[in-house]
Write an enzyme that holds these catalytic residues in place. Sequence first.
Site, PDB file in Angstrom:
ATOM      1  CD  GLU A  69     -62.971  49.272 -70.456  1.00 11.99           C
ATOM      2  OE1 GLU A  69     -63.321  48.070 -70.719  1.00 11.99           O
ATOM      3  OE2 GLU A  69     -63.066  49.614 -68.993  1.00 11.99           O
TER       4      GLU A  69
ATOM      5  CE  LYS B 201     -63.641  52.316 -66.588  1.00  9.39           C
ATOM      6  NZ  LYS B 201     -63.951  51.068 -65.721  1.00  9.39           N
TER       7      LYS B 201
ATOM      8  CE  LYS C 237     -65.800  45.694 -69.723  1.00  9.38           C
ATOM      9  NZ  LYS C 237     -64.921  46.704 -69.174  1.00  9.38           N
TER      10      LYS C 237
ATOM     11  CD  GLU D 280     -66.898  41.187 -66.406  1.00  6.11           C
ATOM     12  OE1 GLU D 280     -66.250  42.024 -67.431  1.00  6.11           O
ATOM     13  OE2 GLU D 280     -67.900  41.729 -65.797  1.00  6.11           O
TER      14      GLU D 280
ATOM     15  CG  ASN E 162     -64.916  42.753 -63.267  1.00  6.26           C
ATOM     16  OD1 ASN E 162     -64.291  43.229 -62.658  1.00  6.26           O
ATOM     17  ND2 ASN E 162     -65.817  43.231 -64.023  1.00  6.26           N
TER      18      ASN E 162
ATOM     19  CD  GLU F 142     -62.867  40.929 -67.867  1.00  4.76           C
ATOM     20  OE1 GLU F 142     -62.897  40.101 -68.701  1.00  4.76           O
ATOM     21  OE2 GLU F 142     -63.770  41.994 -67.526  1.00  4.76           O
ATOM     22  CB  SER F 143     -61.624  45.485 -62.868  1.00  6.94           C
ATOM     23  OG  SER F 143     -62.582  45.634 -63.629  1.00  6.94           O
TER      24      SER F 143
END
Length: 260
Positions: free
Chosen positions: A54, A56, A116, A165, A186, A216-217
């Site tokens: 990603e 970001k 995103k 998500e 997530n 994710e994350s």
Amino acid sequence: MNILDKIVADKRKEVDLKRTMVPISQLENSLLFGRETDSLALSLSKSETGIIAEHKRRSPSKSVINQKLSIQDVALGYENARVCGMSVLTDGKYFGGSLDDLILARSVVGLPLLRKEFIIDEYQILEAKAYGADVILLIAAILTKEEIQALSKFAKSLGLDVLLEVHNETELQKSLMPSLDMLGVNNRNLKTFEVSLDTSKSLSEKIPDDFIKVSESGISNVEAIKELKKYGYRGFLIGENFMKTDDPGRSATEFITNLI
């Protein structure tokens, strides 16, 4: 009102404004709108690593992450690292991104690109297609079942993959439908920002095998991915772990080398 509610409220105003500035016909006539898309789901299904890297710049929870690097350099670095796809945050107010980031990434790499974004309207999906995305993100926490169905079907009609998500079982159960390609869990609670990989583990058995599972994350080491693979996950979205370094591409390369 929590942070997610604030983001969505601002997003509705933003979309209404953009619709008056850039008509749908202009998006549909853009150069990239007719481009044949690349499937992220297919890429993940064939991959040994499943890394979605990603871009970001900042976030509400971490403030500034990295605002010094050009999106093109980051994209090329990720492509050289042989990631499966790249996630590009396009929200401006809370994450410091823009649609320009998406089109600049598209100009230099052939990777599947994920927009995103906090998508609440078909207009944003048209934007994603017009600016070179291959995949859109839908967030179950901000959409009804009917909205998820309508938006995902619309995206599929444009040839875009859909990553949905979720954060808990309630969101998951309302979201299971054939117009989705990937189901992402997530690990970050969007209300408290606490992160736990147990979220992915606990929801894994409730996700049908029809969908590519994405975690994710909070994924910061190779061991976490090896553990999550045991639960059937094929995709792993990693942003901050790479972006907090001076060279995200090199960081991704080292990570993938260790993973293989």
